[in-house]
Structures are given as structure tokens and as C-alpha cells.
Design an enzyme around this catalytic site. Structure first.
Site, PDB file in Angstrom:
ATOM      1  N   ASP A 117       9.267  64.292 117.697  1.00 28.13           N
ATOM      2  CA  ASP A 117       9.365  65.607 118.340  1.00 28.13           C
ATOM      3  C   ASP A 117       9.054  65.387 119.824  1.00 28.13           C
ATOM      4  OD1 ASP A 117       9.405  68.194 119.154  1.00 28.13           O
ATOM      5  OD2 ASP A 117       8.312  68.961 117.429  1.00 28.13           O
ATOM      6  N   ASP A 158       7.664  67.801 113.200  1.00 26.23           N
ATOM      7  CA  ASP A 158       6.409  68.465 113.578  1.00 26.23           C
ATOM      8  C   ASP A 158       5.192  67.818 112.911  1.00 26.23           C
ATOM      9  OD1 ASP A 158       7.626  70.601 115.118  1.00 26.23           O
ATOM     10  OD2 ASP A 158       8.336  71.407 113.207  1.00 26.23           O
ATOM     11  N   GLU A 175      14.067  66.018 116.896  1.00 27.72           N
ATOM     12  CA  GLU A 175      14.305  67.461 116.802  1.00 27.72           C
ATOM     13  C   GLU A 175      15.593  67.862 117.494  1.00 27.72           C
ATOM     14  OE1 GLU A 175      11.172  70.195 117.948  1.00 27.72           O
ATOM     15  OE2 GLU A 175      12.475  71.874 117.432  1.00 27.72           O
ATOM     16  N   THR A 213       7.066  73.867 122.401  1.00 30.40           N
ATOM     17  CA  THR A 213       7.936  74.075 123.570  1.00 30.40           C
ATOM     18  C   THR A 213       7.720  75.448 124.200  1.00 30.40           C
ATOM     19  OG1 THR A 213       9.575  72.582 122.615  1.00 30.40           O
ATOM     20  CG2 THR A 213      10.332  73.986 124.395  1.00 30.40           C
TER      21      THR A 213
HETATM   22  C1  IPD Z   1       7.362  74.654 116.520  1.00 30.83           C
HETATM   23  C2  IPD Z   1       5.871  74.603 116.710  1.00 30.83           C
HETATM   24  C3  IPD Z   1       5.222  75.778 116.028  1.00 30.83           C
HETATM   25  C4  IPD Z   1       5.495  75.751 114.534  1.00 30.83           C
HETATM   26  C5  IPD Z   1       6.995  75.770 114.307  1.00 30.83           C
HETATM   27  C6  IPD Z   1       7.675  74.635 115.059  1.00 30.83           C
HETATM   28  P1  IPD Z   1       8.636  73.575 118.639  1.00 30.83           P
HETATM   29  O1  IPD Z   1       7.997  73.527 117.132  1.00 30.83           O
HETATM   30  O2  IPD Z   1       5.315  73.430 116.169  1.00 30.83           O
HETATM   31  O3  IPD Z   1       3.826  75.746 116.203  1.00 30.83           O
HETATM   32  O4  IPD Z   1       4.890  76.857 113.943  1.00 30.83           O
HETATM   33  O5  IPD Z   1       7.247  75.637 112.915  1.00 30.83           O
HETATM   34  O6  IPD Z   1       9.072  74.745 114.879  1.00 30.83           O
HETATM   35  O7  IPD Z   1       9.779  74.518 118.564  1.00 30.83           O
HETATM   36  O8  IPD Z   1       7.581  74.013 119.573  1.00 30.83           O
HETATM   37  O9  IPD Z   1       9.066  72.136 118.852  1.00 30.83           O
HETATM   38 CA    CA Z   2       8.399  71.013 117.046  1.00 26.17          CA
END
Ligand code: IPD
Ligand code: CA
Length: 266
Positions: free
Chosen positions: A86, A212, A72, A91
Site C-alpha cells: 500500500d 492494508d 493498491e 490517503t
Molecule cells: C483505507 C484506510 C482506512 C480503512 C479502509 C482503507 P486508503 O485505505 O486504511 O483506514 O478503513 O478500509 O481502504 O484508501 O487510505 O489507502
Molecule cells: Ca489502504
């Protein structure tokens, strides 16, 4: 790649995710020194994200120099044998001292997931799967809920600023109107694990990135979920919609989300 080479990768990644978990948990427990910044609206970054990804990249590249790595934070290019990482999923939760976050590592061979490992160290949960060998949480076999009644279902609908809010709200409305209870807990990877162990009946999101879901979709599929063909087209590099659910609810979830699912991950 021979079965022995795949086996070697599986056990190697189990060791690495243990080390990465200790590293991430150490940052999490020192919540005042996370160096929180924003990549964009509602898009959080901490120094733990970069540190965990660098650690995993370096170790994977040393152990398996011919494999590609996509992460990521650092990006990367797909190839026949590719790790998709990831470092911290969820986060925003991590930065707010909420335990619902995880480290997700998937391995794809010729575009098909072969290994999926997701560690949620603050929850003391480790999810693992290999293609054709079932899925486990903390060493115990897991399976989807099997529930087929939408009026008893709990579904998680993920959200991000990558999709117009009207589209998201329309999907949520269709979910409630159909009779489901809807939630959003902030980690797509863990949301998919919760379908795999039957805590929820479905996870869907109108756009999500490969890091993800690369590990989670294999875990859910091996636990008996119906999943969509996420890796179709440019899914690895640009993302796609995602749907995973207990098979008895597939028709209802397809109507709610507009995403088509199938019984096995391709
Ligand atoms: C996000 C989380 C979130 C999902 C988003 C992701 P991140 O990733 O998984 O639940 O809805 O699409 O981008 O920013 O926490 O690594
Ligand atoms: Ca993520």
C-alpha cells in the site's frame, strides 16, 4: 526459499522503504501540489500514491524478478512469493495534511506473511517484523497492551463505503455497549500497528484489502496479538474482515465484531 534469500529481501525492503518515505514526505510537505482526485465516495487518490507504488514496484521487480507484486493502485496477481504494497495508507489523512498515514509493505511466502514493514514518515515511526523474530518500532521491541478489561479498552473500528453503514454502526454500538472506547483514525495499517505497540487494544474492520493488512498483521502477531485468519480463501485478491487484539480481550472482540481470531497468524 532459503533463510538467506528471505534475509536479503528483508534488508532490501528496509532500504527501499527509506527511499519511498523520503519521496512520500516530499509530496506531503508540498500539500498544494498533490493532484487530489476521488476514486469514489470517500476514496481519495493523490499523485503520491501512484509515484510511490511505481517506485516500489520497479525496484522490487528489478531486485527479485521472480517475485510477484500486488499494489493498491496497480493491482497484480498472487503467487507463491508475493509482495503486497500500500503506497499510502490513510490517503484521506495524507491529502488533508494529517500526519496519520503510512507506507505498508508485506512479503508472503506460500500464503504466509514472512516480512512486514510499515513506515509512517511524518510521525517518524518505522515498524518491522519477520516471522518468529518479534516486532519493533524504531528498533525497540514492541508488545500488545495485555489489558483484559473491556471497560478500560480503546478499540479502533475501521470504516469504508464497501460495507453497508448499518452494519458498521451496529458494530460500533456493540463496542460502546460492551464498555469500550471506540475510535477511527483513517489508516488501517497504522491502526494495526497501534495494537502492536499497546496504544490501543484492538483493530477490526468488516472488510479490508490485503494491502492494508499484509504487513500489519505480521507485526501485530509478532507483538503478541490475536489475529484472524485474514489470508483464508480469496483474502489476498478480494479482501476479508480483519480483527487483531490483545489476547485477553479476544472473546469480547469476537462478540463485538463477529470475527473469529487465533493466537498466531497462519
Ligand atoms: C483505507 C484506510 C482506512 C480503512 C479502509 C482503507 P486508503 O485505505 O486504511 O483506514 O478503513 O478500509 O481502504 O484508501 O487510505 O489507502
Ligand atoms: Ca489502504
Amino acid at each position: 526459499m532459503t533463510p538467506a534469500e528471505l534475509e536479503l529481501r528483508y534488508y532490501a525492503v528496509l532500504g527501499l522503504v527509506g527511499e519511498a518515505s523520503r519521496m512520500a514526505l516530499d509530496y506531503f510537505n508540498r500539500n498544494d501540489s498533490l493532484g487530489v482526485t476521488m476514486k469514489g465516495a470517500q476514496d481519495w487518490l493523490t499523485i503520491a500514491d501512484g509515484a510511490v507504488e511505481s517506485f516500489l514496484r520497479e525496484r522490487l521487480s528489478t531486485l527479485f524478478p521472480t517475485d510477484a507484486v500486488i499494489g493498491e493502485e496497480g493491482g497484480g496477481e498472487a503467487s507463491d512469493a508475493v509482495w503486497i504494497i500500500d503506497p499510502i495508507d490513510g490517503t484521506a489523512n495524507f491529502a488533508r495534511n494529517d500526519r496519520n498515514w503510512c507506507i505498508s509493505i508485506g512479503f508472503l511466502l506460500n500464503g504466509r506473511p514472512e516480512i512486514g514493514v510499515i513506515a509512517a514518515p511524518a510521525l517518524e515511526e518505522l515498524y518491522c517484523a519477520r516471522r518468529g523474530q518479534g516486532a519493533t518500532m524504531n528498533g525497540q521491541t514492541i508488545a500488545v497492551s495485555g489489558g483484559g478489561e473491556i471497560g478500560r479498552a480503546c478499540i479502533e473500528l475501521g470504516w469504508s463505503t464497501r460495507i453497508p453503514v448499518q452494519n458498521y454502526l451496529a458494530m460500533v454500538e456493540r463496542g460502546y455497549t460492551a464498555g469500550a472506547a471506540v475510535r477511527r483514525a483513517g489508516s488501517g495499517a497504522l491502526g494495526i500497528c497501534h495494537v502492536a505497540n499497546g496504544r490501543t487494544d484492538a483493530y477490526a474492520e468488516l472488510h479490508i484489502n490485503a494491502w492494508d493488512v499484509a504487513a500489519g498483521l505480521l507485526i501485530a502477531s509478532e507483538a503478541g496479538a490475536a489475529v484472524n485468519d485474514f489470508f483464508a480463501g480469496d483474502g489476498i485478491s478480494t479482501g476479508n474482515p480483519v480483527l487483531c487484539c490483545t489476547p485477553a480481550l479476544a472473546a469480547e472482540l469476537e462478540a463485538i465484531t463477529g470475527i473469529v481470531s487465533q493466537r498466531d497468524i497462519r
